[in-house]
Design a protein around this motif. Structure first.
Motif, mmCIF file in Angstrom:
data_model
loop_
_atom_site.group_PDB
_atom_site.id
_atom_site.type_symbol
_atom_site.label_atom_id
_atom_site.label_comp_id
_atom_site.label_asym_id
_atom_site.label_seq_id
_atom_site.Cartn_x
_atom_site.Cartn_y
_atom_site.Cartn_z
ATOM 1 N N LYS A 48 18.931 -15.017 -9.950
ATOM 2 C CA LYS A 48 18.503 -13.408 -10.253
ATOM 3 C C LYS A 48 16.958 -13.415 -10.449
ATOM 4 N N VAL A 49 16.343 -12.455 -9.915
ATOM 5 C CA VAL A 49 14.870 -12.035 -10.071
ATOM 6 C C VAL A 49 14.724 -11.134 -11.197
ATOM 7 N N LYS A 50 14.002 -11.424 -12.108
ATOM 8 C CA LYS A 50 13.585 -10.309 -13.388
ATOM 9 C C LYS A 50 12.425 -9.457 -12.920
ATOM 10 N N TYR A 51 11.490 -10.015 -12.424
ATOM 11 C CA TYR A 51 10.625 -9.100 -11.806
ATOM 12 C C TYR A 51 9.615 -9.767 -10.759
ATOM 13 N N LEU A 52 9.062 -8.920 -10.015
ATOM 14 C CA LEU A 52 8.429 -9.166 -8.818
ATOM 15 C C LEU A 52 6.830 -8.490 -8.922
ATOM 16 N N LEU A 53 5.918 -9.303 -8.413
ATOM 17 C CA LEU A 53 4.709 -9.066 -8.529
ATOM 18 C C LEU A 53 3.796 -9.221 -7.218
ATOM 19 N N VAL A 54 3.363 -8.090 -6.576
ATOM 20 C CA VAL A 54 2.885 -8.252 -5.030
ATOM 21 C C VAL A 54 1.615 -7.464 -4.809
ATOM 22 N N THR A 55 0.769 -7.892 -4.039
ATOM 23 C CA THR A 55 -0.321 -7.163 -3.595
ATOM 24 C C THR A 55 -0.194 -6.027 -2.628
ATOM 25 N N GLU A 56 -1.291 -5.226 -2.295
ATOM 26 C CA GLU A 56 -1.014 -4.094 -1.395
ATOM 27 C C GLU A 56 -1.030 -4.817 -0.018
ATOM 28 N N ARG A 57 -1.760 -6.197 -0.008
ATOM 29 C CA ARG A 57 -1.837 -6.624 1.291
ATOM 30 C C ARG A 57 -0.647 -7.334 1.603
ATOM 31 N N ALA A 58 0.144 -8.149 0.808
ATOM 32 C CA ALA A 58 1.281 -8.717 1.085
ATOM 33 C C ALA A 58 2.526 -7.498 1.314
ATOM 34 N N LEU A 59 2.355 -6.436 0.682
ATOM 35 C CA LEU A 59 3.264 -5.170 0.914
ATOM 36 C C LEU A 59 3.244 -4.777 2.377
ATOM 37 N N GLU A 60 1.966 -4.818 2.909
ATOM 38 C CA GLU A 60 1.862 -4.347 4.195
ATOM 39 C C GLU A 60 2.386 -5.410 5.200
ATOM 40 N N LYS A 61 2.296 -6.625 4.794
ATOM 41 C CA LYS A 61 2.389 -7.501 5.737
ATOM 42 C C LYS A 61 4.127 -8.045 5.617
ATOM 43 N N TYR A 62 4.895 -7.863 4.674
ATOM 44 C CA TYR A 62 6.159 -8.261 4.363
ATOM 45 C C TYR A 62 6.875 -6.993 3.767
ATOM 46 N N GLY A 63 6.509 -5.912 4.312
ATOM 47 C CA GLY A 63 7.298 -4.798 3.770
ATOM 48 C C GLY A 63 8.658 -4.797 3.568
ATOM 49 N N GLU A 64 9.432 -5.123 4.730
ATOM 50 C CA GLU A 64 10.779 -5.212 4.798
ATOM 51 C C GLU A 64 11.365 -6.236 3.810
ATOM 52 N N GLU A 65 10.752 -7.411 3.813
ATOM 53 C CA GLU A 65 11.629 -8.427 3.039
ATOM 54 C C GLU A 65 11.211 -8.043 1.479
ATOM 55 N N ILE A 66 10.032 -7.410 1.189
ATOM 56 C CA ILE A 66 9.707 -7.340 -0.278
ATOM 57 C C ILE A 66 10.530 -6.029 -0.932
ATOM 58 N N ASN A 67 10.843 -5.246 0.211
ATOM 59 C CA ASN A 67 11.618 -4.082 -0.317
ATOM 60 C C ASN A 67 13.125 -4.610 -0.531
ATOM 61 N N SER A 68 13.588 -5.716 0.167
ATOM 62 C CA SER A 68 14.863 -6.377 0.045
ATOM 63 C C SER A 68 15.017 -7.049 -1.269
ATOM 64 N N LEU A 69 13.923 -7.672 -1.709
ATOM 65 C CA LEU A 69 13.429 -8.255 -3.033
ATOM 66 C C LEU A 69 13.613 -7.170 -4.205
ATOM 67 N N CYS A 70 12.820 -6.149 -3.739
ATOM 68 C CA CYS A 70 13.004 -5.161 -4.843
ATOM 69 C C CYS A 70 14.275 -4.778 -5.435
ATOM 70 N N ASP A 71 15.233 -4.687 -4.225
ATOM 71 C CA ASP A 71 16.698 -4.176 -4.679
ATOM 72 C C ASP A 71 17.317 -4.883 -5.425
ATOM 73 N N VAL A 72 16.845 -6.284 -5.622
ATOM 74 C CA VAL A 72 17.586 -7.315 -6.437
ATOM 75 C C VAL A 72 16.808 -7.711 -7.609
ATOM 76 N N SER A 73 15.707 -6.951 -7.911
ATOM 77 C CA SER A 73 14.873 -7.230 -8.906
ATOM 78 C C SER A 73 14.735 -6.288 -10.120
#
Length: 256
Positions: A48-73
């Motif tokens: 289980k993910v407690k929290y997620l830390l991402v940069t703007e650059r990572a968000l632009e590159k991996y937006g879909e996957e990061i959104n999926s991680l946000c859903d479980v964080s």
């Protein structure tokens, strides 16, 4: 997502401690995954993910996957590149960190297991876990080894730490003694007088013990073993790297 811009933010400082300190990981029951592959692997694990830390650059590159991680964080934050650089344990940060909750030991043992006795090198531990998953070994017992959530272990395992059954024990002698009714216990040694690994019957439930890089398997563990086994070597080298020895051992275990 809320933004964190200060390197002195408490969340940043706490995350850095989790990355650098085994005692902090044990105390908090948390560990940190860094990089796209490891962080996205958690989506297909029990962690289980407690929290997620991402940069703007990572968000632009991996937006879909990061959104999926946000859903479980439980929560997620955007951080600056400077903060990413401060947190990173790698030469080329990808700007994504997932702080996850440590899992309890797997519920029960299965048929074929590898046990690591005092293996201290994070790269060796991670490589063994990766190979164990690849070959289909049922689980890994870890006694007095380096922290399995060490960033170097996590990277060397290529995410296998998140998927394979891990059993961390405080007393390997007691643990293996309790298993002797149902398992064959073998200790690996670099000794030509031991039983050749190619002559061992691995068709029954088995635990193979791999020892410390310098000192091998402890004497008390060898004493309770059903046999000492060895990998025949024709060259002049006296022994093998722990992860290499474990890989050959597991290959033999699983092909029979």
């Amino acid at each position: 997502m809320d933004k964190i811009t200060s390197k002195n933010n408490n969340i940043v400082k706490d995350t850095k401690k989790l990355i650098s300190s085994s005692s902090a990981r044990q105390r908090e029951g948390l560990f940190v995954l860094e990089g796209a592959r490891l962080c996205f692997d958690v989506l297909n694990s029990v962690y289980k993910v407690k929290y997620l830390l991402v940069t703007e650059r990572a968000l632009e590159k991996y937006g879909e996957e990061i959104n999926s991680l946000c859903d479980v964080s439980d929560s997620a934050y955007i951080i600056t590149e400077e903060i990413s650089d401060k947190l990173s344990d790698t030469a080329s940060p990808q700007g994504i960190f997932a702080v996850c909750k440590v899992q309890e030991n797997a519920a029960e043992y299965s048929k074929k297991l590898i046990a690591l006795d005092n293996v201290q090198d994070p790269s060796n531990v991670g490589a063994v876990i990766r190979t164990a998953e690849a070959l289909g070994v049922d689980g890994v017992i870890l006694y007095n080894c380096c922290d399995v959530y060490n960033p170097k272990v996590l990277r060397a395992s290529m995410g296998s730490v998140l998927r394979i059954k891990l059993f961390v024990c405080d007393d390997l002698e007691t643990e293996l003694s309790s298993m002797k009714d149902g398992y064959k216990i073998y200790s690996t040694v670099p000794n030509s007088t031991a039983v050749k690994i190619t002559d061992v019957d691995f068709s029954v439930p088995t635990v193979c013990v791999i020892g410390n890089e310098a000192n091998g398997v402890e004497e008390n563990i060898k004493a309770l073993s059903d046999a000492l086994i060895t990998i025949p070597m024709l060259g002049r080298a006296e022994s093998l790297n722990a992860s290499v020895a474990a890989s050959i051992t597991m290959w033999e275990m699983m092909r029979k």
